[in-house]
Design a protein around this motif. Sequence first.
Motif, short mmCIF file in Angstrom:
data_model
loop_
_atom_site.label_atom_id
_atom_site.label_comp_id
_atom_site.label_asym_id
_atom_site.label_seq_id
_atom_site.Cartn_x
_atom_site.Cartn_y
_atom_site.Cartn_z
N VAL A 85 -0.69 -4.08 -5.72
CA VAL A 85 -0.21 -2.74 -5.35
C VAL A 85 -1.42 -1.82 -5.23
O VAL A 85 -2.18 -1.64 -6.17
CB VAL A 85 0.79 -2.20 -6.40
CG1 VAL A 85 1.25 -0.78 -6.01
CG2 VAL A 85 1.98 -3.13 -6.55
N THR A 86 -1.60 -1.26 -4.04
CA THR A 86 -2.82 -0.51 -3.73
C THR A 86 -2.47 0.87 -3.17
O THR A 86 -1.34 1.13 -2.79
CB THR A 86 -3.64 -1.26 -2.66
OG1 THR A 86 -2.87 -1.32 -1.45
CG2 THR A 86 -3.97 -2.67 -3.10
N LEU A 87 -3.48 1.73 -3.14
CA LEU A 87 -3.33 3.03 -2.48
C LEU A 87 -4.71 3.62 -2.21
O LEU A 87 -5.72 3.12 -2.70
CB LEU A 87 -2.47 3.99 -3.33
CG LEU A 87 -2.85 4.23 -4.79
CD1 LEU A 87 -3.99 5.25 -4.89
CD2 LEU A 87 -1.65 4.75 -5.56
N PHE A 88 -4.72 4.67 -1.43
CA PHE A 88 -5.94 5.44 -1.18
C PHE A 88 -5.69 6.85 -1.72
O PHE A 88 -4.80 7.55 -1.24
CB PHE A 88 -6.25 5.48 0.32
CG PHE A 88 -6.52 4.13 0.92
CD1 PHE A 88 -7.78 3.56 0.82
CD2 PHE A 88 -5.52 3.41 1.55
CE1 PHE A 88 -8.04 2.30 1.37
CE2 PHE A 88 -5.76 2.16 2.10
CZ PHE A 88 -7.03 1.60 2.00
N ALA A 89 -6.47 7.22 -2.75
CA ALA A 89 -6.23 8.48 -3.45
C ALA A 89 -7.24 9.54 -3.05
O ALA A 89 -8.45 9.30 -3.08
CB ALA A 89 -6.28 8.25 -4.95
N THR B 145 0.86 -1.18 0.00
CA THR B 145 0.00 0.00 0.00
C THR B 145 0.90 1.23 0.00
O THR B 145 1.82 1.33 0.82
CB THR B 145 -0.93 0.01 1.23
OG1 THR B 145 -1.57 -1.27 1.33
CG2 THR B 145 -2.01 1.09 1.09
N TRP C 124 1.83 5.16 0.39
CA TRP C 124 1.46 6.30 1.25
C TRP C 124 2.37 7.47 0.96
O TRP C 124 3.50 7.30 0.52
CB TRP C 124 1.62 5.93 2.73
CG TRP C 124 0.92 4.69 3.18
CD1 TRP C 124 1.48 3.46 3.33
CD2 TRP C 124 -0.47 4.55 3.53
NE1 TRP C 124 0.53 2.56 3.76
CE2 TRP C 124 -0.68 3.21 3.90
CE3 TRP C 124 -1.55 5.43 3.58
CZ2 TRP C 124 -1.91 2.71 4.30
CZ3 TRP C 124 -2.79 4.95 3.98
CH2 TRP C 124 -2.96 3.60 4.33
#
Lengths: 174, 174
Positions: free
Chosen positions: A142-146, A107, A109
């Motif tokens: 592969v992740t994220l918070f946008a 994740t 950041w």
Amino acid sequence: MGFWKSLFTGAETDTPPRDKDLSAKTLTEVSSQDRGAQIVFSTERDIDLYELEELCDAVGWARRPIRKVRKAIEHSFLVVTMWEVQGNRRRLIGFSRATSDHAFNATIWDVVVHPDYQGKGLGKTLMKQLIKKLRSEDISNVTLFADPHVVDFYRNLGFMPDPEGIKGMFWYPD
Amino acid sequence: MGFWKSLFTGAETDTPPRDKDLSAKTLTEVSSQDRGAQIVFSTERDIDLYELEELCDAVGWARRPIRKVRKAIEHSFLVVTMWEVQGNRRRLIGFSRATSDHAFNATIWDVVVHPDYQGKGLGKTLMKQLIKKLRSEDISNVTLFADPHVVDFYRNLGFMPDPEGIKGMFWYPD
């Protein structure tokens, strides 16, 4: 890449990896720039945290305790920084990091590019460095918070919001 | 809690913590159950990975290489398992884990409750154990990626989808 030449040359340093399990050489990639300056990417974690704070201030992020930032960097799976280097002067102009279980998931950041260097494709290049490194470590998810205003930025990099209806969720205490 | 009594008694073991920085005692919490069996929660990581595979099979998850599962557990910030204990027999009936930077963010992965034990409030209790532990470690940002059919489950636990328009995104290679 616009102003910046897109040519990258891998230049691996002989610094030993911090985390044996990461089995990653500390990576420094160099992008030539016009006018003698170079853009350099690095996975070194030996960052002046006050310089990082200055970078985060420049984009208006809320300040965070240096002690906790140090701990977060130490326990991130991967840190990729971006520097403008001219002669023996270097300036931190970008930062990103990822947490991971070292096996399946990562994740991302704290992606930040200094406002003076935005709009030149450098954020995209920084993210590509990060993704390339995660993929080389066999991380498949592969992740994220946008934030809303950067969803399209990440979409252009190949990130998909809510794939198959999967929802990013945040816990809020009662 | 329905079938299960909601009374928990903390019973900390004297096993040394695996990760000094986690500064977490290995935690075993016990919930009494009718008919002599007990539901026990643990943060021990010494799990029979074939028993875990069986649990994941039972809910229809795709198999994953044991070697990678071991690595993922080793590099998770926190693992909480749920066991049915009767006399000296114990059965793994639930699993959850979280990655983290040990400072700001945690992301929850691989939450599973055996189908025989679903619908009794045990998934909720497992999650509450996990969240309580993360909060006790001063992690302020607890996140996850929820499949569509469990969004309401997590919402009831206090998780909010897309807060302030923040989007969960997944990277897909071209």
